[in-house]
Write a protein that holds these residues in place. Sequence first.
Motif, PDB file in Angstrom:
ATOM      1  N   LEU A  65      61.680   4.687 119.622  1.00 48.38           N
ATOM      2  CA  LEU A  65      62.183   5.883 120.312  1.00 48.38           C
ATOM      3  C   LEU A  65      63.221   6.620 119.477  1.00 48.38           C
ATOM      4  CD1 LEU A  65      62.545   4.565 123.967  1.00 48.38           C
ATOM      5  CD2 LEU A  65      60.689   5.911 123.008  1.00 48.38           C
ATOM      6  N   GLY A  66      62.966   6.716 118.182  1.00 53.16           N
ATOM      7  CA  GLY A  66      63.838   7.469 117.287  1.00 53.16           C
ATOM      8  C   GLY A  66      65.021   6.697 116.755  1.00 53.16           C
ATOM      9  N   ILE A  67      65.202   5.441 117.130  1.00 51.00           N
ATOM     10  CA  ILE A  67      66.302   4.606 116.651  1.00 51.00           C
ATOM     11  C   ILE A  67      65.735   3.564 115.699  1.00 51.00           C
ATOM     12  CG2 ILE A  67      68.239   3.139 117.288  1.00 51.00           C
ATOM     13  CD1 ILE A  67      68.458   5.977 118.307  1.00 51.00           C
ATOM     14  N   ILE A  68      66.323   3.460 114.527  1.00 48.44           N
ATOM     15  CA  ILE A  68      65.871   2.508 113.514  1.00 48.44           C
ATOM     16  C   ILE A  68      66.701   1.234 113.648  1.00 48.44           C
ATOM     17  CG2 ILE A  68      65.532   2.085 111.060  1.00 48.44           C
ATOM     18  CD1 ILE A  68      65.330   5.104 110.659  1.00 48.44           C
ATOM     19  N   PHE A  69      66.043   0.130 113.946  1.00 50.30           N
ATOM     20  CA  PHE A  69      66.682  -1.183 114.053  1.00 50.30           C
ATOM     21  C   PHE A  69      66.413  -1.978 112.782  1.00 50.30           C
ATOM     22  CE2 PHE A  69      65.863   0.253 118.327  1.00 50.30           C
ATOM     23  CZ  PHE A  69      67.005  -0.110 119.040  1.00 50.30           C
ATOM     24  N   LEU A 118      73.484  14.286 116.261  1.00 55.85           N
ATOM     25  CA  LEU A 118      74.465  13.251 115.915  1.00 55.85           C
ATOM     26  C   LEU A 118      74.849  12.380 117.104  1.00 55.85           C
ATOM     27  CD1 LEU A 118      76.857  15.339 113.647  1.00 55.85           C
ATOM     28  CD2 LEU A 118      75.138  13.692 112.911  1.00 55.85           C
ATOM     29  N   GLU A 119      74.504  12.808 118.306  1.00 60.46           N
ATOM     30  CA  GLU A 119      74.866  12.051 119.504  1.00 60.46           C
ATOM     31  C   GLU A 119      73.665  11.486 120.235  1.00 60.46           C
ATOM     32  OE1 GLU A 119      77.139  14.748 121.849  1.00 60.46           O
ATOM     33  OE2 GLU A 119      78.973  14.490 120.650  1.00 60.46           O
ATOM     34  N   TYR A 120      72.512  11.504 119.622  1.00 60.95           N
ATOM     35  CA  TYR A 120      71.311  10.984 120.290  1.00 60.95           C
ATOM     36  C   TYR A 120      71.374   9.460 120.350  1.00 60.95           C
ATOM     37  CZ  TYR A 120      66.437   9.717 121.069  1.00 60.95           C
ATOM     38  OH  TYR A 120      65.283   9.161 121.562  1.00 60.95           O
TER      39      TYR A 120
END
Length: 329
Positions: A65-69, A118-120
Motif C-alpha cells: 500500500l505504498g509503504i516499503i518495508f 511527506l505525510e502519507y
Amino acid sequence: MNSNLDAVLLQSDIDCLFKWCTVNKLHLNIEKCSILSYTRKSQPLNHVYKINDLVLSRSDSVTDLGIIFDTKLDFSQHINPMVSRAYRRLGILKRKTKEFSSEIALKVLYYAHVRSSLEYCSIIWDLIYRNKIEIIERIQNNFLRYLLYKKNGIYLQDVSSSYLRDMFNIPSLCSRRDVSCVLFFYKVINGSIDCTDILSAINFAVPARSLRSQCAVIKRHNDPKLPVFQRSADCDQKASVIQDASVRASSDQRTPVIQPPAVVGTPVIQRCQCSKGASVPKCQCSKVPVFQKNSVPKVPVLQRRQRPKRQCSKNANDPKAPVVVQRRQ
C-alpha cells in the motif's frame, strides 16, 4: 524464528493456507509471493519455504500500500524515494508559479502536492533518528525561503527555519506527525478505530491521587473495558507504622483511663451482711437487691505521667560542699 522447529511450524501453516485457498477456489500467484524476514541479527535463520512444491524467493524489502518495508524496519528504503519525489514536485511548483504573487495560493499548492506526500501513512514510518528528521524538514525549509522570496523579492539563505515558520504560520513536519500519532491513539482508545490488537498491547499505569501517600497502583485487566484496582503491598505496612508511631506519641503525653459507664436499672451485686456471705440477689435473708437508677456515665479521666522525684545528697561533714541532684533510674 529461534529454531528449525519454528520454521517447520510456519511451513505447515503455509500448507494449510494453500489448501484453504484451493477449497475456496482462490488462485495464488506463486511467482509474486516472496519471503521477508524481519531481524537485526548478523546471521539470521534462513529456511526454504514452499507453496505447492514451488520454492519461494527471498527478498530484502516489500511494498505494501505504498509503504516499503525492509528487513530492519528502519524505513530507510521508503524515506529516500519519498524525499526525492517531494523535491521533484517542489521544483515543478517553483517553475509553474513564477508569476504567482498570492501567498495563500502557494501554500495551497504546497499542501496538496508536496506536504501530502511527506505525510502519507506517517504513523507507520514515523522517524526516531534525528538525521532522517532533518532530511525531511529541509524540503519545507526550502519552500519557506521561496515564500520569503515571493514576499520581499530577496532570496535569503541565513534565515532560521523557526523564524520562517512563525512568519508564515506553518508548523514543522515533525510536530504534525506527533499530532497525528496522538490523534490515532485517541481514536483507538475511544473506539473510533476498531483495532483490538493495538488496544490490547496498550498498558495504562495511572497513579492514585492521595493526600498522604501514593500507595495504590492501577493495573489494566486483559479486557480494556474492565479496569482492576490493586493496592500495593507496602501500603498496609506504611499505614501500620504510622499508626504505631501515633499511639506511642499519644501514650507518652497522657495516658487516658476509661471507666465503663453504668447502665440504668442494672443491679449492683453486693455481698450480704449475714453469716452466709452470699451475693445479694441469691441470699434468702431480708436484704433487698440495690438498683442504680438514673446513673450518669462517668467521663474518662486523663492522668498525667508523674515525673520521677529528685534526690538531694549533701555531705554532712563539709557544709560548703555543693548539692548533687540525682534522678531515679
